[in-house]
Enzyme design. Structure first.
Site, PDB file in Angstrom:
ATOM      1  N   SER A 213     -82.719 -95.711  25.415  1.00  0.00           N
ATOM      2  CA  SER A 213     -81.951 -95.266  24.249  1.00  0.00           C
ATOM      3  C   SER A 213     -80.536 -94.818  24.619  1.00  0.00           C
ATOM      4  O   SER A 213     -79.628 -94.879  23.789  1.00  0.00           O
ATOM      5  CB  SER A 213     -82.687 -94.122  23.536  1.00  0.00           C
ATOM      6  OG  SER A 213     -82.952 -93.056  24.433  1.00  0.00           O
TER       7      SER A 213
ATOM      8  N   ASP B  96     -81.685 -81.460  21.534  1.00  0.00           N
ATOM      9  CA  ASP B  96     -81.725 -82.677  22.354  1.00  0.00           C
ATOM     10  C   ASP B  96     -80.555 -82.630  23.322  1.00  0.00           C
ATOM     11  O   ASP B  96     -79.405 -82.851  22.940  1.00  0.00           O
ATOM     12  CB  ASP B  96     -81.632 -83.907  21.448  1.00  0.00           C
ATOM     13  CG  ASP B  96     -81.689 -85.219  22.228  1.00  0.00           C
ATOM     14  OD1 ASP B  96     -81.604 -85.187  23.469  1.00  0.00           O
ATOM     15  OD2 ASP B  96     -81.803 -86.288  21.588  1.00  0.00           O
TER      16      ASP B  96
ATOM     17  N   HIS C  78     -79.501 -87.025  24.813  1.00  0.00           N
ATOM     18  CA  HIS C  78     -78.657 -88.014  24.145  1.00  0.00           C
ATOM     19  C   HIS C  78     -77.296 -87.424  23.791  1.00  0.00           C
ATOM     20  O   HIS C  78     -77.115 -86.210  23.793  1.00  0.00           O
ATOM     21  CB  HIS C  78     -79.377 -88.535  22.894  1.00  0.00           C
ATOM     22  CG  HIS C  78     -80.655 -89.233  23.196  1.00  0.00           C
ATOM     23  ND1 HIS C  78     -81.887 -88.602  23.115  1.00  0.00           N
ATOM     24  CD2 HIS C  78     -80.908 -90.497  23.621  1.00  0.00           C
ATOM     25  CE1 HIS C  78     -82.842 -89.453  23.462  1.00  0.00           C
ATOM     26  NE2 HIS C  78     -82.265 -90.611  23.781  1.00  0.00           N
TER      27      HIS C  78
END
Length: 435
Positions: A169, A414, A417
């Site tokens: 990702s 998070d 990311h």
């Protein structure tokens, strides 16, 4: 002997022949030098041109008397860059060493509102992030300059080509960043996007080019690509095979690989040779860096045996850091990356989210390959960007975090990311300079 030049007075002025010859020789030398310079600038394939490029590229700070910021101000923002070879030489420029400089005049080439291809997971401003200073930090290497990203230059470099990103990702966010950086110059009707579970393709018809992403979090095969197995103990990596997914990579003109975060699920991981038919009975628990090396060797063997280096360029992007331990940057009572608004200034900073042993594995494997692979080191410059993560301005399980979840950043922030626009745009700025 001398020449007599007429004068309005009674006599004339005598000029020695030696001076006349000297002037003529100087004039002829100037003409020759000017002609050679034009020749050099118009022929990038000749050896003399290569020498010229190396002389002019990657200007070092100690050569110029002007500060770098002033030089940038003299160059109009809307000036189209036709060729960046005079600005950047990858052999001269160490992009890993430098600092982040705040520039209040910087405006991203896109926003998470203007680009329709950004996953909601990365759309921090749309998800409610209140401050935007993280968008105004520019990476400035110590001894050179990275050219600004020019969408038109990028598409001209990609004309008639396939650019393919392969990885997890984080690699997907770099792919989305690249697409968003260029898509605004492509008219509606001249661009398209096709998405499947693993394979995403953006096409620019006018340029006969595609910018693609293939989901392969380990690069090699595993039992958890899709659907994702949430129980880390049940994940198995098939370290000896890439053939099943590599058929999508063949024929690409530019390949950009990355894999790191998925390997870091513990000190050991289950590795498998052969078929998944026997399940866990055929798997062996290996130290993570050992399994990583085996997987990368399988990838390297595929590159060496399949890729034609005369037609395809191969890149490997180093690990993207994680910032889940605020004590790393001197805040033992902090809430991970939440509420961070500035990069780390300490040049020696290296957090616990980056594993140097894994980085050495990449270096070792690439060094022994017969095919040239360009390693783009984004790790150190990304290490400083504790402020650029999606934090609580993201989604999980396809749903935007609730107010209650945002109020608990220790559990829900998070710190893996990155926001878009944001740090991955710098990665692509470096990638474009290498193309």
């Amino acid at each position: 002997m001398s020449f007599l030049i007429p004068n309005r007075g009674a006599g004339g002025t005598k000029i020695p022949l030696s001076i006349i010859v000297l002037v003529l020789c100087g004039f002829m030398f100037f003409i020759l030098l000017y002609t050679e310079r034009i020749s050099l600038m118009s022929s990038s394939s000749s050896s003399s041109s290569s020498t010229f490029l190396k002389i002019k590229s990657c200007p070092r700070k100690d050569i110029s008397s002007k500060p770098k910021e002033k030089v940038r101000e003299e160059k109009p923002e809307n000036m189209e860059v036709l060729d960046d070879r005079f600005e950047f030489d990858p052999e001269e420029c160490n992009v890993a060493a430098g600092k982040w400089v705040y520039n209040s005049l910087v405006k991203p080439l896109y926003t998470d509102e203007s680009c329709p291809y950004i996953d909601r997971q990365f759309a921090c401003i749309k998800n409610g992030r209140p401050e935007t200073d993280y968008l105004r930090w520019e990476w400035q290497p110590d001894d050179c300059t990275i050219p600004r990203f020019s969408p038109k230059l990028a598409m001209n470099k990609l004309r008639g080509k396939r650019l393919l990103f392969v990885g997890d990702s984080l690699q997907r966010s770099q792919w989305e960043s690249f697409v968003c950086l260029v898509e605004s110059i492509i008219p509606e009707g001249e661009k398209s996007m096709e998405r499947s579970q693993k394979y995403f393709v953006f096409k620019a018809k006018e340029y006969n080019a595609s910018i693609e992403f293939y989901w392969a979090p380990y690069i090699v095969e595993s039992n958890t690509d899709l659907p994702v197995i949430l129980d880390l103990k049940k994940r198995i990596v098939k370290v000896d095979s890439v053939e099943d997914r590599a058929k999508f990579w063949e024929g690409a003109d530019i390949l950009v690989f990355n894999t790191y975060v998925w390997w870091m699920s513990g000190l050991r991981m289950k590795a498998l040779w052969g078929s998944f038919g026997n399940g866990e009975r055929g798997a062996e628990a290996l130290d993570t860096h050992v399994a990583y090396r085996l997987g990368l060797k399988t990838w390297a063997n595929w590159v060496d045996s399949t890729v034609d280096p005369n037609k395809t360029r191969v890149f490997f992007t180093t690990m993207s850091p994680t910032h889940s331990r605020s004590a790393d940057w001197g805040k033992p009572n902090g809430t991970r990356c939440f509420n961070e608004t500035k990069p780390v200034k300490d040049k020696r900073f290296w957090g616990t989210g980056s594993n140097k042993q894994m980085m050495k594995v990449v270096s070792s494997v690439v060094k022994h390959m017969t095919t040239h692979v360009t390693v783009i080191n984004i790790t150190q410059l990304s290490e400083y960007r504790i402020d650029a993560h999606t934090s609580v301005y993201t989604e999980t399980g396809g749903k935007i975090l609730t107010a209650e979840q945002r109020a608990d950043p220790m559990s829900h922030a998070d710190c893996i990311h990155w926001c878009l626009p944001g740090l991955p745009d710098t990665w692509n700025r470096i990638l474009l300079a290498h193309l």
